[in-house]
Design a protein around this motif. Structure first.
Motif, PDB file in Angstrom:
ATOM      1  N   PHE A   1       1.848   3.277  -3.473  1.00 58.30           N
ATOM      2  CA  PHE A   1       1.379   3.310  -4.857  1.00 58.30           C
ATOM      3  C   PHE A   1      -0.142   3.444  -4.901  1.00 58.30           C
ATOM      4  CE2 PHE A   1       5.354   0.813  -5.173  1.00 58.30           C
ATOM      5  CZ  PHE A   1       6.043   1.646  -6.039  1.00 58.30           C
ATOM      6  N   PHE A   2      -0.834   2.698  -4.059  1.00 60.79           N
ATOM      7  CA  PHE A   2      -2.290   2.793  -4.008  1.00 60.79           C
ATOM      8  C   PHE A   2      -2.721   4.198  -3.627  1.00 60.79           C
ATOM      9  CE2 PHE A   2      -4.191  -1.711  -3.383  1.00 60.79           C
ATOM     10  CZ  PHE A   2      -3.703  -2.050  -4.629  1.00 60.79           C
ATOM     11  N   HIS A   3      -2.028   4.768  -2.649  1.00 60.10           N
ATOM     12  CA  HIS A   3      -2.392   6.099  -2.164  1.00 60.10           C
ATOM     13  C   HIS A   3      -2.215   7.133  -3.271  1.00 60.10           C
ATOM     14  CE1 HIS A   3      -2.983   9.288   0.768  1.00 60.10           C
ATOM     15  NE2 HIS A   3      -1.916   9.880   0.282  1.00 60.10           N
ATOM     16  N   LEU A   4      -1.096   7.082  -3.960  1.00 60.34           N
ATOM     17  CA  LEU A   4      -0.825   8.054  -5.011  1.00 60.34           C
ATOM     18  C   LEU A   4      -1.793   7.904  -6.174  1.00 60.34           C
ATOM     19  CD1 LEU A   4       3.092   7.980  -5.086  1.00 60.34           C
ATOM     20  CD2 LEU A   4       1.626   9.768  -4.164  1.00 60.34           C
ATOM     21  N   GLY A   6      -4.808   7.086  -5.937  1.00 61.60           N
ATOM     22  CA  GLY A   6      -6.155   7.450  -5.520  1.00 61.60           C
ATOM     23  C   GLY A   6      -7.104   6.276  -5.424  1.00 61.60           C
ATOM     24  N   LEU A   7      -6.572   5.051  -5.461  1.00 60.73           N
ATOM     25  CA  LEU A   7      -7.429   3.863  -5.409  1.00 60.73           C
ATOM     26  C   LEU A   7      -7.886   3.565  -3.980  1.00 60.73           C
ATOM     27  CD1 LEU A   7      -5.413   1.523  -7.803  1.00 60.73           C
ATOM     28  CD2 LEU A   7      -7.539   2.719  -8.315  1.00 60.73           C
ATOM     29  N   TYR A   8      -6.983   3.802  -3.040  1.00 61.26           N
ATOM     30  CA  TYR A   8      -7.269   3.477  -1.644  1.00 61.26           C
ATOM     31  C   TYR A   8      -6.652   4.539  -0.741  1.00 61.26           C
ATOM     32  CZ  TYR A   8      -8.483  -1.279  -3.118  1.00 61.26           C
ATOM     33  OH  TYR A   8      -9.066  -2.366  -3.714  1.00 61.26           O
ATOM     34  N   ARG A   9      -7.103   4.564   0.489  1.00 62.81           N
ATOM     35  CA  ARG A   9      -6.426   5.330   1.533  1.00 62.81           C
ATOM     36  C   ARG A   9      -5.629   4.319   2.329  1.00 62.81           C
ATOM     37  NH1 ARG A   9      -7.529   6.906   6.881  1.00 62.81           N
ATOM     38  NH2 ARG A   9      -9.584   5.913   6.811  1.00 62.81           N
ATOM     39  N   VAL A  10      -4.331   4.365   2.220  1.00 64.48           N
ATOM     40  CA  VAL A  10      -3.465   3.390   2.876  1.00 64.48           C
ATOM     41  C   VAL A  10      -3.297   3.787   4.335  1.00 64.48           C
ATOM     42  CG1 VAL A  10      -1.195   2.301   2.872  1.00 64.48           C
ATOM     43  CG2 VAL A  10      -2.267   2.945   0.713  1.00 64.48           C
ATOM     44  N   VAL A  11      -3.625   2.874   5.232  1.00 61.63           N
ATOM     45  CA  VAL A  11      -3.575   3.188   6.662  1.00 61.63           C
ATOM     46  C   VAL A  11      -2.414   2.513   7.379  1.00 61.63           C
ATOM     47  CG1 VAL A  11      -6.047   3.618   6.806  1.00 61.63           C
ATOM     48  CG2 VAL A  11      -5.183   1.306   7.213  1.00 61.63           C
ATOM     49  N   GLY A  12      -1.723   1.598   6.738  1.00 60.87           N
ATOM     50  CA  GLY A  12      -0.605   0.955   7.407  1.00 60.87           C
ATOM     51  C   GLY A  12       0.057  -0.108   6.553  1.00 60.87           C
ATOM     52  N   PRO A  94     -10.458  -2.550   6.937  1.00 62.80           N
ATOM     53  CA  PRO A  94      -9.404  -2.309   5.952  1.00 62.80           C
ATOM     54  C   PRO A  94      -9.002  -3.603   5.247  1.00 62.80           C
ATOM     55  CG  PRO A  94      -8.929  -1.104   7.953  1.00 62.80           C
ATOM     56  CD  PRO A  94     -10.126  -1.981   8.251  1.00 62.80           C
ATOM     57  N   GLN A  95      -8.748  -3.511   3.963  1.00 64.58           N
ATOM     58  CA  GLN A  95      -8.316  -4.680   3.205  1.00 64.58           C
ATOM     59  C   GLN A  95      -6.843  -4.959   3.478  1.00 64.58           C
ATOM     60  OE1 GLN A  95      -9.402  -4.755  -0.958  1.00 64.58           O
ATOM     61  NE2 GLN A  95     -11.088  -3.331  -0.607  1.00 64.58           N
TER      62      GLN A  95
END
Length: 222
Positions: A1-4, A6-12, A94-95
């Protein structure tokens, strides 16, 4: 959801099954829950299953588990140690956020289930990503809690427009009654459940009349 969004780049993503000492009725052994999670995530290249929490002798508080995972993330990014509990994570690491359903917010209101300082840490230091669920109103839960309202900026509410009403409780009930759960679970997980005879009428009675470990542990600490 974050990735879509555009809030964050989700790495894992991390799936961390709770320890056997949690005391929830019907909770099957962690070795089985770990195995099923790994089977379900075989095709994922970004979500992993971690067994640290389930390997602990006693049930581990969510805040403690999140500290552990953040410490590992921090180490991967070449920091000597994680920041103190009352500080926010470093900006160049990363958060780590706790993903939950809207019903999770209501658990903060259950007397004795959470320590206030742990809620502060989980919500204020790390943050929540809360996905809508049915008719539940997470906004109201936040409004009615002074603590949650204070950290409103750290709680991200995600509206799931394509509703997914699949419930783990209903799936376990169907399995107990011998009903088909085809297409609700990966075939590999269904085969594992059948092979090990999980989620039966007998297994549902495990921990019956046993208090959840958070309630007894906090009472001892208090």
């Amino acid at each position: 959801f974050f990735h879509l969004a555009g809030l964050y780049r989700v790495v894992g993503g991390i799936v961390s099954p709770v320890g056997d000492g949690y005391g929830k009725q019907g909770l099957v052994a962690s070795k089985h829950r770990l195995a099923m999670a790994r089977l379900a995530l075989q095709s994922s290249d970004w979500v992993s299953v971690d067994d640290w929490e389930s390997r602990q002798v006693d049930w581990t508080e969510t805040a403690v588990t999140m500290r552990y995972h953040y410490g590992r993330i921090d180490a991967q990014y070449h920091h000597s140690k994680a920041p103190p509990t009352n500080e926010r994570p470093a900006s160049d690491v990363p958060q780590l956020k706790l993903l939950c359903g809207a019903d999770f917010l209501d658990t903060f209101k259950v007397p004795g289930l959470w320590r206030d300082d742990h809620v502060e840490e989980v919500v204020g230091r790390f943050g929540l990503v809360c996905v809508s669920r049915g008719s539940l109103q997470p906004d109201r839960a936040i409004h009615e809690s002074d603590l949650l309202s204070r950290h409103r900026q750290s709680i991200f509410l995600v509206r799931e427009w394509v509703h997914n009403e699949i419930s783990a409780t209903e799936i376990r009930r169907a399995l107990r009654r011998g009903h088909s759960v085809k297409y609700l679970l990966p075939d590999s997980v269904i085969d594992y459940i059948r092979e090990h005879n999980l989620y039966t009428q007998d297994s549902e009675m495990k921990n019956k009349d046993v208090k959840l470990r958070p309630l007894t542990k906090q009472a001892i600490q208090d």
